[in-house]
Design a protein around this motif. Structure first.
Motif, PDB file in Angstrom:
ATOM      1  N   LYS A 138       1.022  -1.261   0.013  1.00  0.00           N
ATOM      2  CA  LYS A 138       0.179   0.178   0.034  1.00  0.00           C
ATOM      3  C   LYS A 138       0.955   1.165   0.099  1.00  0.00           C
ATOM      4  O   LYS A 138       0.372   2.141  -0.525  1.00  0.00           O
ATOM      5  N   ALA A 139       2.035   1.235   0.672  1.00  0.00           N
ATOM      6  CA  ALA A 139       2.775   2.271   1.023  1.00  0.00           C
ATOM      7  C   ALA A 139       3.639   2.695  -0.254  1.00  0.00           C
ATOM      8  O   ALA A 139       3.852   4.139  -0.489  1.00  0.00           O
ATOM      9  N   LYS A 166       3.187  12.820  -3.996  1.00  0.00           N
ATOM     10  CA  LYS A 166       2.175  12.024  -4.316  1.00  0.00           C
ATOM     11  C   LYS A 166       2.621  10.365  -3.258  1.00  0.00           C
ATOM     12  O   LYS A 166       1.929  10.068  -2.653  1.00  0.00           O
ATOM     13  N   GLN A 200       2.577  11.216   0.331  1.00  0.00           N
ATOM     14  CA  GLN A 200       1.174  10.897   0.916  1.00  0.00           C
ATOM     15  C   GLN A 200       0.669   9.542   1.052  1.00  0.00           C
ATOM     16  O   GLN A 200       0.267   9.437   2.044  1.00  0.00           O
ATOM     17  N   GLN A 201       1.032   9.132  -0.074  1.00  0.00           N
ATOM     18  CA  GLN A 201       0.562   7.745  -0.208  1.00  0.00           C
ATOM     19  C   GLN A 201       1.022   6.686   0.906  1.00  0.00           C
ATOM     20  O   GLN A 201       0.468   5.979   1.554  1.00  0.00           O
ATOM     21  N   ILE A 243       2.001   7.815   3.982  1.00  0.00           N
ATOM     22  CA  ILE A 243       1.171   8.406   5.192  1.00  0.00           C
ATOM     23  C   ILE A 243      -0.114   7.740   5.120  1.00  0.00           C
ATOM     24  O   ILE A 243      -0.563   7.024   6.092  1.00  0.00           O
ATOM     25  N   ASP A 244      -0.804   7.686   4.162  1.00  0.00           N
ATOM     26  CA  ASP A 244      -2.242   6.958   4.131  1.00  0.00           C
ATOM     27  C   ASP A 244      -2.331   5.805   4.434  1.00  0.00           C
ATOM     28  O   ASP A 244      -3.134   5.446   4.916  1.00  0.00           O
ATOM     29  N   ALA A 245      -1.148   4.944   4.170  1.00  0.00           N
ATOM     30  CA  ALA A 245      -1.000   3.558   4.367  1.00  0.00           C
ATOM     31  C   ALA A 245      -0.701   3.385   6.036  1.00  0.00           C
ATOM     32  O   ALA A 245      -0.684   2.297   6.354  1.00  0.00           O
TER      33      ALA A 245
END
Length: 151
Positions: A27-28, A92, A95-96, A98-100
């Motif tokens: 995911k990350a 991008k 942030q990806q 962080i979102d993971a």
């Protein structure tokens, strides 16, 4: 017959939950799982992933193989090693991660050496930096910035 190998340096990470770590790295960092080898009790004795064009190996923690000591960054109180990713579209990708579930250690910012750069910690205690070159910088400018001149 000898097998020809391609010399490389590969990080090999020890984590508390290798299966969860694989899911996080997918995911990350858009990791691609190559393999996983479960041992007795289901813990992973080895797994390998492709991340950013390179291989990263990992395994669950096996204190019995390390003199009774846990070898995860959390158990050791951190890690002196940071794994660096050079990426395109660093905003991008950062942030990806962080979102993971990664946490920011150093915010993403333009740096004096010419990269847009930041540092994250994954949920397993490993540090990852990300950078993207954004401008050319000569050595004199870097040296002046290190002295606090013109910055």
């Amino acid at each position: 017959m000898a097998i020809e190998v391609q010399p490389a340096v590969l990080p090999h990470l020890t984590v508390d939950d290798a299966a969860a770590a694989i899911d996080f790295y997918v995911k990350a960092f858009d990791a691609v799982e190559h393999n996983r080898i479960p041992g007795p009790g289901g813990k992973l004795i080895h797994a390998s992933l492709g991340i950013n064009g390179s291989m990263v190996m990992l395994n669950d923690d096996f204190p019995e193989m390390s003199g009774g000591k846990s070898m995860t960054p959390k158990a050791l109180g951190g890690s002196p090693v940071t794994i660096h990713l050079v990426v395109n579209d660093v905003d991008k990708k950062f942030q990806q991660a962080i979102d993971a579930g990664a946490t920011v250690v150093m915010p993403l910012e333009d740096q004096f050496w010419g990269d847009r750069y930041g540092v994250l910690q994954d949920p397993f205690g490993h540090q990852w930096s990300m950078g993207q070159p954004v401008r050319e910088v000569d050595m004199a400018e870097i040296q002046n910035a290190m002295k606090g001149e013109g910055h």
